[in-house]
Structures are given as structure tokens and as C-alpha cells.
Design an enzyme around this catalytic site. Sequence first.
Site, PDB file in Angstrom:
ATOM      1  N   SER A 115       0.828  -1.219   0.000  1.00 33.18           N
ATOM      2  CA  SER A 115       0.000   0.000   0.000  1.00 33.18           C
ATOM      3  C   SER A 115       0.856   1.261   0.000  1.00 33.18           C
ATOM      4  CB  SER A 115      -0.916   0.023   1.222  1.00 33.18           C
ATOM      5  OG  SER A 115      -1.801  -1.057   1.181  1.00 33.18           O
TER       6      SER A 115
ATOM      7  N   ASP B 290      -9.219  -4.032   2.183  1.00 35.01           N
ATOM      8  CA  ASP B 290      -7.952  -4.765   2.160  1.00 35.01           C
ATOM      9  C   ASP B 290      -7.851  -5.755   3.323  1.00 35.01           C
ATOM     10  OD1 ASP B 290      -5.002  -5.009   1.407  1.00 35.01           O
ATOM     11  OD2 ASP B 290      -4.801  -4.173   3.427  1.00 35.01           O
TER      12      ASP B 290
HETATM   13 ZN   LIG Z   1      -3.262  -1.360   0.117  1.00 36.11          ZN
END
Ligand SMILES: [Zn+2]
Length: 377
Positions: A87, A265
Site C-alpha cells: 500500500s 484490504d
Molecule cells: Zn493497500
Amino acid sequence: MGNKIAAIWLLIGLSACGTTNQQVVANLQSVDNPVLAKNVILMIGDGMGLGQITAGMYANGNHLNLERFPIVGLQKTYSYNNLITDSAASATAIACGVKTYNAAIGVNKDTVPVQSILEEAEIKGLKTGLIATSTIVHATPAAFISHQPMRSMYEFIAQDLLDSGIDLFIGGGYKFFNEQRHDEKSLIPKLERKGFTVSSLTHEELEDVNLANTKKLAYFTSNDSPIPEATGRDYLPKASIIAANFLNSHKKQGFFLMIEGSQIDWGGHANDTKYITSEVIDFDKAIGKMLDFAKKDKETLVIITADHETGGFAINPKSRMDSIQGAFTSSYHTGTMVPVFAYGPGSELFSGIYENTDIYHKMRKALGFDRAPVVSQ
Ligand SMILES: [Zn+2]
């Protein structure tokens, strides 16, 4: 040349139909010379691949606000050092326009800080804001405001947030700002001295904030990570409306707002289909609110995308709309392309297939940041 001839014929044809030449020329030129957006709302569904969107749509009665977007594209998510991004690297790519190594926050592959679009917006006089359903120092929001070699340096990221010119942030992670820090030095008095109204209520529902006398707003929704939507978190759509209205209150200046649906996520990492669908639906509610704002405002570009896919999520046989049988190839991220949705001035830039770093360049173009300043004679 072929395009020019086609354009002339199109002009002739459409003039005959009553469409003005000016409108046609404007449409033909739009990708090279888009109508500028005054405001940008960028919304990132962390780990939100096409499978997650589809499952969320079916679980929501075959409907999502995402279906209201006229422009759809695809972006390639790989990082500088890994086909499978994390991320931090993907958020840095979107925020700063550079491919970097996994775990990097707002720095390039050589750990050199790179200015983010949010920071450039600040310099150009726009109001700026960040919202997340993780801690506010987590990788995705951090890449827009901080420059650190490792994403785990949460307390340094909190300090960067304090030192920035940001006008609003809403998310978890109060413990990285108060006396629970390792140096036991609370950043809260400094935030207040910088003009922030600080709310550290750990309620999962956002309380009404009196914005009338508020110059800047810091709202901590939890001490550590916020809880999942399915267990009571309910602030994202409301926080998005509060932020858009607050940042838009100085109408001349324009604003840049990044909103992250962080926990899609986490559902992917947990290989938990219901966690994914409830987080997608919650994120989509916030999307609907921002789209309504943009449709009314007419000067706001809204972009929805993901930083990567998580879980290799698939909708398996024996699924029904009201009962998705999810399957996973991984408990980590995957390398599949992720979709981009756009609405508003400059949205035409976002169709097609491109790199995640291009989102940064397209946003700059839509805001007119790539244009040389006009020098008066
Ligand atoms: Zn992510």
C-alpha cells in the site's frame, strides 16, 4: 491528418444536427486541453479489485453508486522493486507520481522525498484533507503528507502531519499523537496552537462538529485502528460530507481531499468475503455522497480507484447474489490491474489503461498544475 479530416466531417455532420461547432471542438480537444477542475476528491478503496467491487454490488442488491460514473479505466499497480505492490509504494505512486520500493512513504527509490499532489495543492492555495477508516498515519493517507523510508514509522508520520499545512484529517490512531507516544510528548497542544480543533472522541459514530469557528479540524475516531463497519463503525459517509463542505467553505480556493476505504484490504487479507462486501458497501455510500456533492458543485473531479487487489478474490460457482461464495488465491496482495472511475471536469483523462503513477499526472493536468503560469506583459 486522418483525425483532422474525421473531425471536419464530424463538425459538418453535427452542425447539421443542431450541435454547435464550439461544443464539438471542445469535445475533440478535451483530452489534450481539459476543462479544469477546481476541486479533486480522490477515493481509494484499499485492496478493492474488480472481484471485490462485483461482490459488493451483488451483496448490495445488484447496485453500487460506482455504476453512476461515466468514465472507467484500468491502472497497473506494480511497484519499483516488486510486481506485487504494497500500500505504501502504490499510494506514493498515486500521490507523488513515482514508482518506489515497497514500504516507502512519499520518497523515491533512493529514499529522497518527493512532493505529493496534496502538498502542491497546499502551496497553490487549495484547502486539503485526508480521511481514512484505518489510522490516519497508515500507509495510504501517509503517502500524501509524509516522507519516511519505512511505513512503520507511525510516530514520525504523525509529526510530519503536524508539520504539514493540511486543513482537515479524520481517522484512527490517536495513540500516535498523544502521550502514549514513545517519547511521551503529546502533539495535541501543538496541533491546537496551529489552529486545529482537535476532537479525540473515540466514538465510532462521528459526532456533529461545530465548524463555524473551526479553522482546521483533526478528528480522531479511535485510539488505535477503527473497528470494522460490520461491528459498528459508521463514520465514513458522514465524515466525507463534513470534509467536502468544510474544505469548500472558502469557495474561491478549491480543495484536494483523499478518502480511503481502508478495510476492504483487511477483509482480503483475512480471506473473509463478508468483511470485504460490508466494507465495499460502506465505501460506496461515501462515494455516493461525494458524487452528489460533485453533481451539485459542477467544478469537482471525483476519482475512485484502488491501490492494488488483495486476496486474489474470486466469486466461485454456487454463488448467488445474496450468497457470494468467495474464493482466494492468497492472503496477500495480487498483481492484477485495478479499475479507475471518474466523474466531473477532467474525468475524460482517466479512460484507458495506464500506470498508477499516471493518476498523479492526470490529477495535476485536471487541476491545471501542469500549465506554466501566465506572465502578464
Ligand atoms: Zn493497500
